[in-house]
Design a protein around this motif. Structure first.
Motif, mmCIF file in Angstrom:
data_model
loop_
_atom_site.group_PDB
_atom_site.id
_atom_site.type_symbol
_atom_site.label_atom_id
_atom_site.label_comp_id
_atom_site.label_asym_id
_atom_site.label_seq_id
_atom_site.Cartn_x
_atom_site.Cartn_y
_atom_site.Cartn_z
ATOM 1 N N ALA A 229 0.834 -1.211 0.000
ATOM 2 C CA ALA A 229 0.000 0.000 0.000
ATOM 3 C C ALA A 229 0.866 1.256 0.000
ATOM 4 C CB ALA A 229 -0.914 -0.011 1.221
ATOM 5 N N ALA A 230 1.960 1.237 0.749
ATOM 6 C CA ALA A 230 2.869 2.401 0.770
ATOM 7 C C ALA A 230 3.474 2.625 -0.621
ATOM 8 C CB ALA A 230 3.968 2.192 1.807
ATOM 9 N N LEU A 231 3.833 1.527 -1.296
ATOM 10 C CA LEU A 231 4.413 1.646 -2.645
ATOM 11 C C LEU A 231 3.355 2.113 -3.641
ATOM 12 C CD1 LEU A 231 6.520 -1.634 -2.539
ATOM 13 C CD2 LEU A 231 7.438 0.698 -2.552
ATOM 14 N N GLU A 232 2.167 1.574 -3.511
ATOM 15 C CA GLU A 232 1.057 1.996 -4.382
ATOM 16 C C GLU A 232 0.791 3.499 -4.197
ATOM 17 O OE1 GLU A 232 -0.766 -0.235 -6.437
ATOM 18 O OE2 GLU A 232 -1.749 1.568 -7.221
ATOM 19 N N GLY A 233 0.954 3.965 -2.980
ATOM 20 C CA GLY A 233 0.749 5.389 -2.683
ATOM 21 C C GLY A 233 1.906 6.274 -3.091
ATOM 22 N N GLY A 234 3.014 5.664 -3.544
ATOM 23 C CA GLY A 234 4.082 6.494 -4.109
ATOM 24 C C GLY A 234 5.430 6.440 -3.416
ATOM 25 N N ALA A 235 5.597 5.607 -2.380
ATOM 26 C CA ALA A 235 6.912 5.527 -1.715
ATOM 27 C C ALA A 235 7.981 5.120 -2.734
ATOM 28 C CB ALA A 235 6.862 4.532 -0.565
ATOM 29 N N ARG A 236 9.113 5.801 -2.717
ATOM 30 C CA ARG A 236 10.185 5.544 -3.684
ATOM 31 C C ARG A 236 11.270 4.639 -3.118
ATOM 32 N NH1 ARG A 236 8.967 4.916 -7.343
ATOM 33 N NH2 ARG A 236 10.756 5.553 -8.575
ATOM 34 N N LEU A 237 11.480 4.745 -1.805
ATOM 35 C CA LEU A 237 12.426 3.851 -1.124
ATOM 36 C C LEU A 237 11.656 3.113 -0.037
ATOM 37 C CD1 LEU A 237 15.769 5.802 -0.395
ATOM 38 C CD2 LEU A 237 15.222 4.340 -2.338
ATOM 39 N N LEU A 238 12.028 1.861 0.175
ATOM 40 C CA LEU A 238 11.434 1.069 1.248
ATOM 41 C C LEU A 238 12.578 0.453 2.046
ATOM 42 C CD1 LEU A 238 8.941 -0.320 2.576
ATOM 43 C CD2 LEU A 238 9.268 -2.172 0.935
ATOM 44 N N GLN A 239 12.626 0.784 3.326
ATOM 45 C CA GLN A 239 13.676 0.194 4.185
ATOM 46 C C GLN A 239 13.087 -0.947 5.009
ATOM 47 O OE1 GLN A 239 16.033 1.498 8.173
ATOM 48 N NE2 GLN A 239 16.321 2.913 6.456
ATOM 49 N N TYR A 240 13.770 -2.090 4.934
ATOM 50 C CA TYR A 240 13.399 -3.234 5.777
ATOM 51 C C TYR A 240 14.167 -3.102 7.081
ATOM 52 C CZ TYR A 240 12.867 -8.084 7.359
ATOM 53 O OH TYR A 240 12.579 -9.212 8.098
ATOM 54 N N ARG A 241 13.442 -2.770 8.152
ATOM 55 C CA ARG A 241 14.070 -2.534 9.456
ATOM 56 C C ARG A 241 13.492 -3.552 10.428
ATOM 57 N NH1 ARG A 241 13.020 0.723 14.046
ATOM 58 N NH2 ARG A 241 14.886 1.546 15.063
ATOM 59 N N ASP A 242 14.290 -4.555 10.711
ATOM 60 C CA ASP A 242 13.851 -5.658 11.571
ATOM 61 C C ASP A 242 15.030 -6.018 12.450
ATOM 62 O OD1 ASP A 242 11.839 -8.456 11.421
ATOM 63 O OD2 ASP A 242 13.826 -8.546 12.334
ATOM 64 N N LYS A 243 14.871 -5.827 13.751
ATOM 65 C CA LYS A 243 15.989 -5.995 14.675
ATOM 66 C C LYS A 243 16.099 -7.421 15.199
ATOM 67 C CE LYS A 243 17.322 -1.634 14.757
ATOM 68 N NZ LYS A 243 18.700 -1.181 14.504
ATOM 69 N N SER A 244 15.303 -8.343 14.678
ATOM 70 C CA SER A 244 15.321 -9.714 15.214
ATOM 71 C C SER A 244 16.560 -10.473 14.720
ATOM 72 C CB SER A 244 14.067 -10.467 14.799
ATOM 73 O OG SER A 244 14.209 -10.931 13.481
#
Ligand SMILES: Cc1ncc(COP(=O)(O)OP(=O)(O)O)c(N)n1
Ligand code: TZP
Ligand code: MG
Length: 207
Positions: free
Chosen positions: A26-41
């Motif tokens: 949904a964020a990408l559909e709304g226009g996000a250009r970068l997506l950071q995968y932030r997972d501290k596990s």
């Protein structure tokens, strides 16, 4: 790729259950250009699986995936990387990932940290937190004036992060932020449709 616009960052608590893929899509559909995968596990297998799925989504939307903290995972997937001050050397990451990789560095509220990041080959420098952050309340706070100074001094994309919402983002963009990085203001939502609406509104600030 031009680094300008909305930079969405995932959060394992906000996107728990089955939300990671529908909400990030949904964020990408709304226009996000970068997506950071932030997972501290430390669940390596799950991290690999999730990051691969996010890479597939980013490919479909013409966006770029950035891995937080983990240069090895970024190298394995052939995607970008974000490193903080205690996450290892930007120069080593550049050598590992190659000249075309998007590599960003945290600079908190210090122009000298940004100068070092530029010297080590960063693709963008990130300042913040600018406002009260639900995700990282203890992060050092930065001012809009610092952003003005950074925009004058550095000729590479500047990312602003920390407590950013539709209401407070315009002042950061006016001060020279090329991208706004958002977690809570984007993903603390009741539905994927709401995430898409927020992403669209935040992205439109750059038009
Ligand atoms: C775009 C962006 N800016 C800053 C950060 C913070 O990185 P770091 O200081 O390493 O903190 P963690 O995110 O690892 O907790 C970021 N992740 N992304
Ligand atoms: C990772 C990070 N670094 C500085 S503030 C922050 C958290 C940003 O999240 P939010 O948009 O929820 O404040
Ligand atoms: Mg980090």
């Amino acid at each position: 790729m031009k680094l300008r616009g909305l930079y969405a960052i995932t959060d394992s608590q906000l996107l728990a259950g089955d939300k990671l893929l529908p909400y990030t899509e949904a964020a990408l559909e709304g226009g996000a250009r970068l997506l950071q995968y932030r997972d501290k596990s430390t669940d390596e297998a799950r991290r690999l699986r999730e990051a691969e799925a996010l890479r597939g989504l980013c490919d479909r939307y013409g966006a770029a995936l950035i891995i937080n903290d983990d240069a090895e995972l970024a190298a394995r997937l052939g995607v970008g990387l974000h490193l903080g001050q205690s996450d290892g050397s930007l120069a080593a990451a550049r050598a590992l990932l190659g000249r075309n990789a998007i590599i960003g560095g945290t600079c908190h509220a210090e122009l000298e940290l940004a100068q070092n990041a530029v010297s080590e080959g960063a693709s963008y420098v990130a300042f913040g937190r600018f406002f009260n952050s639900n995700t990282k309340p203890g992060a050092p706070s930065a001012t809009v004036e610092l952003l003005n100074q950074a925009a004058t001094r550095f000729h590479l994309p500047i990312v602003a992060i920390g407590g950013i919402t539709l209401e407070n983002a315009p002042q950061l963009i006016s001060a020279g932020a090329s991208m706004i990085a958002v977690i809570h203001g984007l993903f603390a939502a009741d539905s994927a449709a709401e995430v898409e609406r927020r992403a669209r509104a935040l992205s439109a600030l750059f038009n």
